[in-house]
Write a protein that holds these residues in place. Structure first.
Motif, PDB file in Angstrom:
ATOM      1  N   ASN A  58       0.823  -1.212   0.000  1.00  0.00           N
ATOM      2  CA  ASN A  58       0.000   0.000   0.000  1.00  0.00           C
ATOM      3  C   ASN A  58       0.860   1.266   0.000  1.00  0.00           C
ATOM      4  O   ASN A  58       2.087   1.226   0.188  1.00  0.00           O
ATOM      5  N   GLY A  59       0.187   2.401  -0.213  1.00  0.00           N
ATOM      6  CA  GLY A  59       0.901   3.659  -0.340  1.00  0.00           C
ATOM      7  C   GLY A  59       1.680   4.051   0.904  1.00  0.00           C
ATOM      8  O   GLY A  59       2.769   4.636   0.798  1.00  0.00           O
ATOM      9  N   LEU A  60       1.153   3.760   2.081  1.00  0.00           N
ATOM     10  CA  LEU A  60       1.867   4.078   3.312  1.00  0.00           C
ATOM     11  C   LEU A  60       3.194   3.330   3.375  1.00  0.00           C
ATOM     12  O   LEU A  60       4.234   3.905   3.731  1.00  0.00           O
ATOM     13  N   SER A  61       3.163   2.045   3.026  1.00  0.00           N
ATOM     14  CA  SER A  61       4.375   1.239   3.053  1.00  0.00           C
ATOM     15  C   SER A  61       5.389   1.732   2.024  1.00  0.00           C
ATOM     16  O   SER A  61       6.593   1.784   2.305  1.00  0.00           O
ATOM     17  N   VAL A  62       4.901   2.095   0.837  1.00  0.00           N
ATOM     18  CA  VAL A  62       5.784   2.621  -0.201  1.00  0.00           C
ATOM     19  C   VAL A  62       6.459   3.900   0.284  1.00  0.00           C
ATOM     20  O   VAL A  62       7.673   4.089   0.138  1.00  0.00           O
ATOM     21  N   CYS A  63       5.665   4.794   0.877  1.00  0.00           N
ATOM     22  CA  CYS A  63       6.197   6.078   1.325  1.00  0.00           C
ATOM     23  C   CYS A  63       7.237   5.886   2.432  1.00  0.00           C
ATOM     24  O   CYS A  63       8.306   6.503   2.418  1.00  0.00           O
ATOM     25  N   ARG A  64       6.934   5.013   3.383  1.00  0.00           N
ATOM     26  CA  ARG A  64       7.896   4.754   4.465  1.00  0.00           C
ATOM     27  C   ARG A  64       9.200   4.189   3.911  1.00  0.00           C
ATOM     28  O   ARG A  64      10.297   4.590   4.331  1.00  0.00           O
ATOM     29  N   ALA A  65       9.083   3.248   2.977  1.00  0.00           N
ATOM     30  CA  ALA A  65      10.275   2.636   2.399  1.00  0.00           C
ATOM     31  C   ALA A  65      11.108   3.666   1.645  1.00  0.00           C
ATOM     32  O   ALA A  65      12.351   3.645   1.707  1.00  0.00           O
ATOM     33  N   LEU A  66      10.443   4.584   0.934  1.00  0.00           N
ATOM     34  CA  LEU A  66      11.165   5.640   0.227  1.00  0.00           C
ATOM     35  C   LEU A  66      11.958   6.501   1.195  1.00  0.00           C
ATOM     36  O   LEU A  66      13.130   6.820   0.963  1.00  0.00           O
ATOM     37  N   ARG A  67      11.319   6.897   2.298  1.00  0.00           N
ATOM     38  CA  ARG A  67      11.995   7.770   3.261  1.00  0.00           C
ATOM     39  C   ARG A  67      13.139   7.029   3.958  1.00  0.00           C
ATOM     40  O   ARG A  67      14.167   7.631   4.282  1.00  0.00           O
ATOM     41  N   GLU A  68      12.976   5.738   4.149  1.00  0.00           N
ATOM     42  CA  GLU A  68      14.045   4.954   4.772  1.00  0.00           C
ATOM     43  C   GLU A  68      15.283   4.882   3.893  1.00  0.00           C
ATOM     44  O   GLU A  68      16.404   4.760   4.391  1.00  0.00           O
ATOM     45  N   THR A  69      15.100   4.968   2.580  1.00  0.00           N
ATOM     46  CA  THR A  69      16.245   4.966   1.671  1.00  0.00           C
ATOM     47  C   THR A  69      16.873   6.347   1.550  1.00  0.00           C
ATOM     48  O   THR A  69      17.900   6.503   0.889  1.00  0.00           O
ATOM     49  N   GLY A  70      16.230   7.348   2.152  1.00  0.00           N
ATOM     50  CA  GLY A  70      16.756   8.708   2.088  1.00  0.00           C
ATOM     51  C   GLY A  70      16.306   9.503   0.887  1.00  0.00           C
ATOM     52  O   GLY A  70      16.796  10.609   0.657  1.00  0.00           O
ATOM     53  N   ARG A  71      15.341   8.968   0.131  1.00  0.00           N
ATOM     54  CA  ARG A  71      14.852   9.688  -1.048  1.00  0.00           C
ATOM     55  C   ARG A  71      14.024  10.902  -0.623  1.00  0.00           C
ATOM     56  O   ARG A  71      13.017  10.759   0.065  1.00  0.00           O
ATOM     57  N   PRO A  72      14.420  12.123  -1.045  1.00  0.00           N
ATOM     58  CA  PRO A  72      13.685  13.323  -0.635  1.00  0.00           C
ATOM     59  C   PRO A  72      12.564  13.728  -1.584  1.00  0.00           C
ATOM     60  O   PRO A  72      11.955  14.783  -1.406  1.00  0.00           O
ATOM     61  N   VAL A  73      12.280  12.912  -2.619  1.00  0.00           N
ATOM     62  CA  VAL A  73      11.297  13.281  -3.639  1.00  0.00           C
ATOM     63  C   VAL A  73       9.959  13.651  -2.987  1.00  0.00           C
ATOM     64  O   VAL A  73       9.479  12.954  -2.100  1.00  0.00           O
ATOM     65  N   PRO A  74       9.345  14.774  -3.396  1.00  0.00           N
ATOM     66  CA  PRO A  74       8.040  15.158  -2.838  1.00  0.00           C
ATOM     67  C   PRO A  74       6.961  14.132  -3.182  1.00  0.00           C
ATOM     68  O   PRO A  74       6.885  13.664  -4.319  1.00  0.00           O
ATOM     69  N   VAL A  75       6.119  13.810  -2.201  1.00  0.00           N
ATOM     70  CA  VAL A  75       5.054  12.816  -2.378  1.00  0.00           C
ATOM     71  C   VAL A  75       3.708  13.445  -2.046  1.00  0.00           C
ATOM     72  O   VAL A  75       3.519  13.998  -0.953  1.00  0.00           O
TER      73      VAL A  75
END
Length: 229
Positions: A58-75
């Motif tokens: 789901n989107g929450l999991s995707v967003c958390r995983a992105l932030r854990e990798t350090g990706r700063p892309v706006p969501v």
């Protein structure tokens, strides 16, 4: 600007992508959370439009995983869940903004513009000035001195990207990654063709070109245009 649209409902994805492309955005699509995470960690997107309810992840999991990798892309998270708790959950997962379905497409565009502005450091202004060139990024209008210049959606997207990096030499690879989508053919000369179109529309008689070619490196939107002697 290149965005990733993550939406598992085909009709909604098709309509949103069409509208965004008509506004000059390069749009890549993902229909599930795993595909979205893969694309978001391999492509340098300017923003992500992320549906909450997705198959596989789901989107929450995707967003958390992105932030854990350090990706700063706006969501910008898109969801039918309008409860305060749901919005808090999305923002706490790392989303930068939250839009409840159904939404007005104009509001989506305004929020997307705001996210992309905030994603630039320092904060990018709504009105860009590069020498004699003026760009209103909200109205998507362009002037050279007092002359308004009519551009297609793709011409405008290319010019805005160059203007946000004014003075830098921008490679064809950087341009294609941010102005074109995943269907871009790296062996084509489409970037050069659009640069030539912009030059024809922007250049003024008796003045040097606003866009200069650096043969082995790319293109530069110059901040110093002088009259030809």
């Amino acid at each position: 600007m290149r965005v990733l649209l993550v939406e598992d409902e085909p009709t909604a994805a098709r309509v949103l992508a069409k509208g965004l492309r008509e506004q000059g955005y390069a749009v890549d699509l993902a229909a599930d959370g795993e595909a979205a995470l893969l694309q978001a960690t391999t492509v340098d997107y300017d923003a992500i439009l992320l549906d909450l309810m997705l198959p596989r992840r789901n989107g929450l999991s995707v967003c958390r995983a992105l932030r854990e990798t350090g990706r700063p892309v706006p969501v910008l998270m898109l969801t039918a869940r309008d409860a305060v708790e749901a919005r808090i959950e999305g923002l706490d997962a790392g989303a930068d903004d939250y839009l409840v379905k159904p939404f007005d497409f104009g509001e989506l565009l305004a929020r997307l513009r705001a996210l992309i502005r905030r994603g630039h450091h320092p904060l990018a202004p709504e009105r860009l000035s590069v020498g004699s060139l003026q760009i209103d990024t909200r109205a998507r209008r362009v002037w050279v001195r007092a002359r308004e210049v009519a551009l297609t959606a793709k011409e405008y997207a290319l010019l805005e990207y160059l203007a946000r990096r004014a003075g830098d030499v921008v490679s064809r690879g950087d341009i294609s990654e941010h102005v074109w989508d995943e269907h871009y053919d790296p062996v084509s000369n489409v970037v050069d063709v659009y640069i030539q179109r912009l030059r024809r529309k922007l250049n003024e008689r008796g003045h040097d070109s606003l866009i200069r070619t650096r043969r082995s490196e790319g293109y530069q939107l110059t901040t110093d245009v002088t009259a030809k002697s």
